[in-house]
Design an enzyme around this catalytic site. Structure first.
Site, short mmCIF file in Angstrom:
data_model
loop_
_atom_site.label_atom_id
_atom_site.label_comp_id
_atom_site.label_asym_id
_atom_site.label_seq_id
_atom_site.Cartn_x
_atom_site.Cartn_y
_atom_site.Cartn_z
N ASP A 16 -79.53 4.19 -50.47
CA ASP A 16 -79.13 4.49 -51.85
C ASP A 16 -77.89 3.67 -52.23
OD1 ASP A 16 -77.18 5.82 -50.43
OD2 ASP A 16 -77.39 7.73 -51.49
N ASP B 1 -84.17 6.28 -48.10
CA ASP B 1 -82.94 7.08 -48.18
C ASP B 1 -83.07 8.07 -49.33
OD1 ASP B 1 -80.41 7.77 -47.38
OD2 ASP B 1 -79.41 6.02 -48.24
N LYS C 34 -84.12 9.31 -44.55
CA LYS C 34 -82.76 9.64 -44.11
C LYS C 34 -82.13 10.55 -45.13
CE LYS C 34 -79.05 6.73 -44.56
NZ LYS C 34 -78.14 7.55 -45.35
N GLU D 211 -78.24 12.74 -46.00
CA GLU D 211 -76.83 12.93 -45.64
C GLU D 211 -76.53 14.41 -45.43
OE1 GLU D 211 -74.22 11.07 -48.52
OE2 GLU D 211 -75.25 9.15 -48.33
N GLU E 152 -71.07 7.56 -39.91
CA GLU E 152 -70.34 6.64 -40.80
C GLU E 152 -68.84 6.96 -40.79
OE1 GLU E 152 -72.05 5.92 -44.66
OE2 GLU E 152 -70.27 4.82 -45.34
O1 KIV Z 1 -77.24 3.69 -48.37
C1 KIV Z 1 -76.84 3.06 -47.38
O2 KIV Z 1 -76.74 1.84 -47.37
C2 KIV Z 1 -76.45 3.83 -46.20
C3 KIV Z 1 -75.84 3.07 -45.06
C4 KIV Z 1 -74.41 2.85 -45.35
C5 KIV Z 1 -76.04 3.76 -43.76
O3 KIV Z 1 -76.60 5.01 -46.16
#
Ligand code: KIV
Length: 283
Positions: free
Chosen positions: A46, A85, A115, A117, A184
């Site tokens: 994202d 993401d 993925k 968060e 991160e």
């Molecule tokens: O969105 C993204 O690029 C990320 C990375 C920083 C892991 O989540």
């Protein structure tokens, strides 16, 4: 690893064998190059919001933009595991829609997994998505989607209490069935502790060398994102000035009529040209 498609199981199997590589991609040409270079995992991050769309927050990107770019990436990739993401609104604002949105990454954009968060309902949402048969990679430490609410964009886990929380979050996500976890902006020794504790791989970004793998935003490593450069970024090339120079050269050559040259132009035989019934030019 051979040239066949990498699976989440393959990623787990790499732990303690060799380091795992991951980069972001948002379009066909870069995804294709990253895949040809043999990177293990490609994240349609994202971070699209910041580095491609010019937005000031990752929370401003939605499912339609993410799917649009994820489709371009999966069209290009033959080998790497492609991760979609989950954007902020797709599971944090609307947790009841998270499974439906995760499925869209798989069914519509042909991603291999998703993925998400860490947030206050992360465990419940991850469990539902994993129960729906979708492989999930967790993301703890600095979580940009909620960073404004949780003290800003800074290193996480710097005192014992905060570090303990990160270790617990990582263990809980592993127990739920996540196949990997992004760390991160975490102190390297805390990342090392988490990496040693887990049986699934950790992928670090600003988390030191002890993680099982590393991820960077591709536009950062290529020098294509000029607004700011985090401490953890290494620019392997600085493309922005090279691109600027090429575009200026093109502009000047067009203005000076040096481009296009005859070799860039198409011709017609003179006798065909002569057959044209041309109206006399006015005046
Ligand atoms: O969105 C993204 O690029 C990320 C990375 C920083 C892991 O989540």
């Amino acid at each position: 690893m051979g040239q066949e498609k990498i699976t989440a199981k393959d990623i787990i199997a790499l732990k303690n064998k060799r380091k795992i590589t991951m980069l972001t991609a948002y379009d066909y040409p870069l995804a294709s190059l990253i895949d040809r270079a043999g990177i293990d995992m490609i994240l349609v991050g994202d971070s699209l919001a910041n580095v491609v769309l010019g937005l000031d927050s990752t929370t401003k990107v939605g499912m339609s933009e993410m799917l649009h770019h994820a489709k371009a990436v999966t069209r290009a990739v033959r080998h790497a595991l492609v991760i979609g993401d989950m954007p902020y609104e797709s599971y944090q604002v609307n947790p009841h829609e998270s499974v439906k949105n995760a499925k869209r990454f798989i069914d519509e954009a042909y991603c291999d997994c998703i993925k998400l968060e860490w947030f206050d309902r992360c465990l419940e949402v991850s469990e539902e998505i994993i129960s729906a048969g979708i492989a999930v990679i967790g993301h703890i430490g600095l979580t940009p989607q909620t960073a404004d609410k949780s003290g800003g964009f800074k290193v996480q886990g710097k005192d014992a209490e905060a570090a303990q929380k990160l270790i617990e979050q990582a263990s809980l996500l592993e127990r739920l069935g996540c196949f990997s976890i992004v760390l991160e902006c975490v102190p390297d020794k805390i990342a090392k502790l988490i990496t040693q504790k887990l049986t699934i791989p950790t992928i670090g970004i600003g988390a030191g060398v002890h993680c099982d793998g590393q991820v960077l935003v591709t536009y950062d490593l290529l020098g294509l994102f000029e607004r700011f450069t985090p401490k953890f970024v290494k620019k392997y090339i600085n493309l922005s000035p090279l691109i600027l120079k090429a575009v200026e050269e093109y502009k000047n050559e067009v203005l000076q009529e040096k481009f296009p040259e005859p070799k860039h132009s198409f011709t017609i035989k003179e006798e065909e040209l002569a057959k044209l019934k041309m109206e006399p030019l006015p005046g």
